[in-house]
Scaffold this motif. Structure first.
Motif: not given
Length: 154
Positions: A45-71
């Protein structure tokens, strides 16, 4: 040979009113501890212009989702613009540009969330993404009153 690959472009807008000042609602997006109360906890979590936010997760036993953002742009207490990819497992399901606007009102803040996305190969749709985003913005509204110390009066 017919390709199974296709792209669907769509835009959705969600508006929410919160009984807190724009600076507090903005902080709920910009502070990692506050954001983790209503949005999946970020691994980066780098909250700045050009910074990145990245997380992975999902429901128990379900698919894993990856969110990869750039401000892309940050105007404190007024606007956040970021681009992001969403993957399900090893499959890219969408690429989006999101603008979050914070407008002062007599009651607090009107938040305007606009997402412009390309949804890939039928793995996701704007309607599904809008539904999930509404749930998260509702959770933000539930968490916001207790998220920060009460504002001190002068």
């Amino acid at each position: 040979m017919v390709s199974k690959h296709f792209a669907t472009h769509d835009t959705f807008v969600i508006e929410r009113n919160y009984g807190a000042a724009p600076a507090r609602v903005f902080a709920a997006w910009s502070d990692p501890a506050a954001k983790s109360k209503w949005f999946p906890k970020a691994e980066a979590f780098e909250f700045r212009v050009g910074g990145r936010e990245f997380n992975r997760g999902g429901p128990p036993g379900g698919p894993v989702y990856t969110f990869d953002a750039c401000y892309q742009e940050i105007v404190p207490n007024e606007r956040i613009v970021y681009s992001y990819t969403m993957d399900q497992g090893d499959v890219r399901i969408s690429v989006s540009v999101t603008t979050v606007e914070f407008k002062e009102t007599e009651q607090g803040t009107k938040l305007i969330y606009t997402e412009q996305g390309v949804f890939l190969d039928g793995h996701d749709t704007a309607a599904q993404r809008e539904h999930g985003t509404k749930i998260m913005l509702d959770k933000l509204g539930e968490e916001l009153p207790d998220m920060f110390e009460p504002e001190k009066t002068q």
